[in-house]
Design an enzyme around this catalytic site. Structure first.
Site, PDB file in Angstrom:
ATOM      1  N   HIS A  12      46.243  56.777  68.732  1.00 53.96           N
ATOM      2  CA  HIS A  12      45.341  56.149  67.762  1.00 53.96           C
ATOM      3  C   HIS A  12      46.215  55.645  66.609  1.00 53.96           C
ATOM      4  O   HIS A  12      47.248  56.251  66.305  1.00 53.96           O
ATOM      5  CB  HIS A  12      44.368  57.220  67.271  1.00 53.96           C
ATOM      6  N   ASP A  16      47.210  65.744  68.356  1.00 53.42           N
ATOM      7  CA  ASP A  16      46.004  65.101  67.834  1.00 53.42           C
ATOM      8  C   ASP A  16      44.860  65.468  68.771  1.00 53.42           C
ATOM      9  O   ASP A  16      44.723  64.915  69.858  1.00 53.42           O
ATOM     10  CB  ASP A  16      46.219  63.587  67.778  1.00 53.42           C
ATOM     11  N   GLN A  43      39.770  64.109  69.981  1.00 52.71           N
ATOM     12  CA  GLN A  43      38.831  63.917  71.097  1.00 52.71           C
ATOM     13  C   GLN A  43      38.791  65.136  72.020  1.00 52.71           C
ATOM     14  O   GLN A  43      37.986  65.168  72.949  1.00 52.71           O
ATOM     15  CB  GLN A  43      39.236  62.692  71.931  1.00 52.71           C
ATOM     16  N   LYS A  74      33.601  64.330  64.729  1.00 56.40           N
ATOM     17  CA  LYS A  74      33.571  64.117  66.177  1.00 56.40           C
ATOM     18  C   LYS A  74      33.144  65.380  66.913  1.00 56.40           C
ATOM     19  O   LYS A  74      32.939  65.373  68.118  1.00 56.40           O
ATOM     20  CB  LYS A  74      34.945  63.669  66.672  1.00 56.40           C
ATOM     21  N   CYS A 119      41.042  51.192  67.825  1.00 59.75           N
ATOM     22  CA  CYS A 119      42.170  51.638  66.999  1.00 59.75           C
ATOM     23  C   CYS A 119      43.372  52.039  67.849  1.00 59.75           C
ATOM     24  O   CYS A 119      44.136  52.934  67.486  1.00 59.75           O
ATOM     25  CB  CYS A 119      41.788  52.799  66.078  1.00 59.75           C
TER      26      CYS A 119
HETATM   27  C1  PLP Z   1      42.409  60.390  69.143  1.00 58.93           C
HETATM   28  C2  PLP Z   1      42.023  60.075  67.733  1.00 58.93           C
HETATM   29  N1  PLP Z   1      42.883  60.322  66.742  1.00 58.93           N
HETATM   30  C3  PLP Z   1      42.574  60.092  65.465  1.00 58.93           C
HETATM   31  C4  PLP Z   1      41.352  59.582  65.098  1.00 58.93           C
HETATM   32  C5  PLP Z   1      41.075  59.339  63.646  1.00 58.93           C
HETATM   33  O1  PLP Z   1      40.052  60.152  63.221  1.00 58.93           O
HETATM   34  P1  PLP Z   1      39.441  60.023  61.751  1.00 58.93           P
HETATM   35  O2  PLP Z   1      39.102  58.563  61.593  1.00 58.93           O
HETATM   36  O3  PLP Z   1      38.239  60.881  61.794  1.00 58.93           O
HETATM   37  O4  PLP Z   1      40.460  60.458  60.783  1.00 58.93           O
HETATM   38  C6  PLP Z   1      40.426  59.305  66.094  1.00 58.93           C
HETATM   39  C7  PLP Z   1      39.112  58.737  65.745  1.00 58.93           C
HETATM   40  O5  PLP Z   1      38.757  57.622  66.058  1.00 58.93           O
HETATM   41  C8  PLP Z   1      40.767  59.561  67.432  1.00 58.93           C
HETATM   42  O6  PLP Z   1      39.905  59.299  68.428  1.00 58.93           O
END
Ligand code: PLP
Lengths: 410, 153
Positions: A127, A204, A207, A230, A368
């Protein structure tokens, strides 16, 4: 055909989510954008409301009754997060603004110990929030970023990864479950290999935590981040887990109230963990609401959720794959219920729009993860992402709506 | 009204299926790129304007959704033979149309077939799709090389 695995309390779960009771025009809402954010159970909504209604006060600094109640609830959420991740110590749980907040914290505080030539291994699957902070760190320090490639079916190329590890590797930061391909990466294996080279690993898990049990001690990860929103909690709040000794050795990220023991005009003695990394008044209601969300998930049991979602994934994948012209992106053997696809001759945005007109909420775009799109040579995909409250009937509605799109554009 | 009545009218689906004038233009006098960073749509619009200020030909290349592609295709047809001043007038009228403010547009301009985009304003996320190539066209005439929907709207 609404046959969920026997014993899975799907009706009860659905009844707990007020947002699911709506209709979008003439259609019941089919919410398949869970990878963007999850819906919230009534218990989370109630907990947040009750905090603002009955115990709205600042924490850690009041002798009065309301402040003590709020502090108890806030610190109670830390215990819940500790149990949720099976962290060894409660001080290893740092509340952040979300996954992005946690990643930036580590990039600054752990990154402060890096120098030119040190290497950080990321992957092409990340991401943007697990890319941009490291690019910024690279520009500050001259450290070197390396990227694990993605195979054609959407897995990390582990042979390439192993070859990248070396004496200069300081950190590996990888996504557990890809938000655009659905791939479940073998993070335990990735961590073992990194540790053999003395490198630290950040996972990370944005998900991952909504759909599978995550045990930081079993994984032996050094850092792990996720977002509250999430995993059925509020927006604007998240968790950074870090091993105690590592966090303790790192300098603070943000300076301010709550992260200090004593301040003179010249210098400051920083507070101990976890407060050292929680400067300023946090999102108190959000943290307490996250605690309620983790309670909710624990009540259902992530093993059962994982089994339910695996059934949905297999079913929905088969339904979509049977539609001529549909191409799936992300076909790794280990996958979560995130399904990215394109339909020949139809732009993903048009798919999303027409699905919406039938009550089916999906996301269209690059999610993203522009480097993933570049890897596969496509501008965007449509993405259906399932959660604990979705049903096979909803997978059928999705497939039916995709067929309608196809007809319309034929 | 369904989304297909309002947004995806047959004319739009037809232009999406077989876009007209979708190619680069070797003898272009003006050109500009339009991008929508939120969805990644991007088009380069080319114009050939003669010495008398008449737009002889409009073409475009790029990629995007059905709304943005049909809009570029129909724009390329609508502008051929127009003066630069007329093109600016048509831009204003079209812009007002997709924002749902067609009545407010002065002077009233003959939109003709472009009226198929009159339902777009009800889908705020799609207004930028419909307007993308038009903004690129305007930037080209104004001598700017690049435009982004994030600046323009
Ligand atoms: C795998 C992953 N990492 C990071 C993020 C970023 O999360 P947040 O926007 O809640 O900080 C997301 C969310 O879209 C994600 O799916």
């Amino acid at each position: 055909m609404r046959t969920e695995a026997t014993g899975y309390p799907i009706e009860r779960i659905r009844a707990d989510f007020p947002a699911l009771q709506q209709r979008i025009g003439a259609y019941p809402l089919v919410y398949l954008d869970n990878a963007a954010t999850s819906l919230k159970p009534q218990s989370v909504v109630d907990t947040v409301c009750r905090h603002y209604r009955e115990e709205s006060a600042n924490i850690h600094r009041g002798v009065h009754h309301l402040s003590q109640k709020a502090t108890e609830a806030f610190e109670g959420a830390r215990d819940k997060a500790q149990a949720f991740l099976n962290a060894a110590r409660r001080e290893e749980i740092i509340f952040t603004s979300g996954t992005t907040g946690g990643l930036n914290l580590v990039a600054h505080a752990f990154g402060a110990g890096l120098k030119a030539g040190d290497e950080i291994i990321l992957s092409t699957m990340e991401h943007h929030s697990n890319l941009v902070p490291w690019q910024m760190l690279r520009d500050r320090t001259g450290c070197v970023l390396r990227f694990i490639p993605i195979t054609d079916d959407g897995q990390l190329d582990l042979a390439a990864y192993d070859a990248m590890l070396g004496p200069r590797t300081r950190l590996v930061s990888v996504v557990y479950v890809s938000n655009s391909l659905g791939t479940v990466n073998p993070v335990a294996r990735i961590i073992r290999a990194a540790h053999a080279h003395g490198a630290r690993v950040l996972v990370d898990a944005a998900q991952a935590v909504p759909c599978r049990p995550v045990d930081v001690q079993a994984l032996d990860c050094d850092f792990l981040v996720f977002s509250g929103h999430k995993v059925f909690g509020p927006t604007g709040v998240g968790v950074l887990y870090g091993k105690y000794d590592l966090l303790d050795a790192m300098p603070p990220f943000l300076g301010g109230g709550d992260m200090i023991l004593s301040v003179t005009l010249e210098r400051t003695v920083f507070n101990a963990l976890p407060n050292k990394f929680e400067a300023g008044t946090p999102h108190i209601a959000g943290v307490i609401g996250l605690g309620a969300a983790l309670d909710y998930v624990r009540g259902i049991g992530l093993d059962r959720v994982a089994a339910h979602e695996e059934g949905l994934r297999a079913y929905a994948t088969a339904l979509l794959a049977a539609i001529p012209g549909v191409r799936l992106y992300g076909t790794a053997p280990e996958k979560s219920a995130i399904i990215s696809f394109v339909l020949e001759g139809v732009h993903p945005h048009d798919i999303g729009q027409i699905l919406d007109s039938r009550g089916v909420a999906v996301r269209a775009g690059h999610h993203c993860t522009q480097p993933v799109m570049q890897r596969f040579g496509i501008p965007a995909t449509a993405r259906a992402s399932f959660s604990m409250y979705n049903t096979r009937a909803e997978a059928e509605q999705l497939a039916e709506a995709v067929r309608a799109v196809k007809e319309m554009f034929a | 009204m369904t989304v297909s009545d309002e947004l995806y009218q047959q004319v739009i689906l037809d232009h999406n299926r077989s876009p007209r004038n979708m190619r680069a233009l070797a003898n272009a006098t003006h050109q500009a790129q339009g991008i929508n960073p939120l969805c990644g749509d991007e088009y380069t619009v080319y114009l050939a304007v003669d010495a008398g200020g008449i737009i002889r030909e409009v073409t475009y290349e790029g990629h995007g959704c059905a709304i943005s592609k049909a809009s570029a295709s129909m724009m390329s047809q609508a502008l051929a033979g127009k003066t630069i001043a007329e093109a600016h007038g048509l831009f204003d009228a079209f812009h007002a149309l997709v924002l749902g403010k067609a009545e407010a547009a002065t002077p009233p301009c003959e939109l003709g077939k472009l009226k198929v985009f009159s339902g777009v304003w009800r889908y705020p996320a799609r207004v930028k799709c419909a307007a993308l190539s038009w903004h690129a066209m305007k930037s080209a005439l104004d001598g700017q090389g690049k435009t982004s929907t994030e600046d323009a709207l």
